[in-house]
Design a protein around this motif. Structure first.
Motif, short mmCIF file in Angstrom:
data_model
loop_
_atom_site.label_atom_id
_atom_site.label_comp_id
_atom_site.label_asym_id
_atom_site.label_seq_id
_atom_site.Cartn_x
_atom_site.Cartn_y
_atom_site.Cartn_z
N LYS A 10 -130.87 88.96 66.14
CA LYS A 10 -132.14 88.22 66.05
C LYS A 10 -133.03 88.89 65.01
CE LYS A 10 -133.90 85.51 69.67
NZ LYS A 10 -134.67 85.39 70.88
N GLY A 11 -133.52 88.13 64.07
CA GLY A 11 -134.39 88.67 63.05
C GLY A 11 -133.67 89.35 61.89
N ALA A 12 -132.34 89.40 61.96
CA ALA A 12 -131.58 90.02 60.88
C ALA A 12 -131.51 89.08 59.68
CB ALA A 12 -130.16 90.36 61.36
N ASP A 13 -131.17 89.61 58.56
CA ASP A 13 -131.01 88.84 57.33
C ASP A 13 -129.87 87.83 57.52
OD1 ASP A 13 -130.61 87.86 54.77
OD2 ASP A 13 -130.06 89.79 53.90
N PRO A 14 -130.15 86.54 57.31
CA PRO A 14 -129.11 85.53 57.49
C PRO A 14 -127.88 85.74 56.60
CG PRO A 14 -131.25 84.49 57.35
CD PRO A 14 -131.45 85.94 57.02
N LEU B 213 -127.09 81.52 62.07
CA LEU B 213 -127.35 80.51 63.11
C LEU B 213 -128.78 80.59 63.61
CD1 LEU B 213 -124.05 80.73 65.19
CD2 LEU B 213 -124.81 78.78 63.81
N PHE B 214 -129.25 81.81 63.89
CA PHE B 214 -130.64 81.98 64.34
C PHE B 214 -131.62 81.40 63.33
CE2 PHE B 214 -129.36 85.74 67.12
CZ PHE B 214 -129.61 85.07 68.31
N ALA B 215 -131.35 81.61 62.05
CA ALA B 215 -132.25 81.13 61.00
C ALA B 215 -132.32 79.60 60.96
CB ALA B 215 -131.80 81.67 59.64
N CYS C 77 -128.64 75.38 66.77
CA CYS C 77 -127.77 76.19 67.63
C CYS C 77 -127.28 75.36 68.83
CB CYS C 77 -128.49 77.45 68.09
SG CYS C 77 -128.77 78.62 66.75
N ALA C 78 -128.15 74.53 69.37
CA ALA C 78 -127.75 73.66 70.48
C ALA C 78 -126.72 72.64 70.01
CB ALA C 78 -128.97 72.96 71.06
#
Length: 104
Positions: free
Chosen positions: A15-19, A27-29, A35-36
């Motif tokens: 989480k919060g890492a460089d995409p 995916l988080f970005a 994501c869903a």
């Protein structure tokens, strides 16, 4: 710590890492909705393999489902521990009883 716990911890660490640094960060970005959507795609692929009765492919798709479920949960700040606590709360309760107890 089992493989699922380790996977959840790895996902949380992204989480919060460089995409550009990891698939999970990418995916988080893309946000919770994407994501869903990805979780849904993987679930459908698992269903297809279950219907085809391909054990090896189902096993692989099930692993993808678990990974994408954990990513989706993390985007909404729901931890694996939260889900496990809910399962423990339901333990020993009939599925019929539990479902009837849910509020609409």
């Amino acid at each position: 710590m089992n493989a699922l716990d380790r996977l959840a911890a790895t996902i949380a660490s992204r989480k919060g890492a460089d995409p550009e640094s990891s698939w999970t960060a990418k995916l988080f970005a893309k946000g919770p909705e994407k994501c869903a959507e990805k979780f849904g795609e993987e679930a459908v692929e698992a269903i297809i393999e279950a219907v085809k009765n391909d054990r090896d492919k189902l096993t692989s798709e099930a692993a993808d489902v678990l990974y994408h479920l954990l990513v989706m949960l993390a985007t909404r700040d729901v931890s694996l521990d939260d889900v496990l606590a809910e399962l423990e709360r339901r333990e020993g309760t009939s599925g019929i009883t539990e479902k009837a107890s849910r509020k609409d």
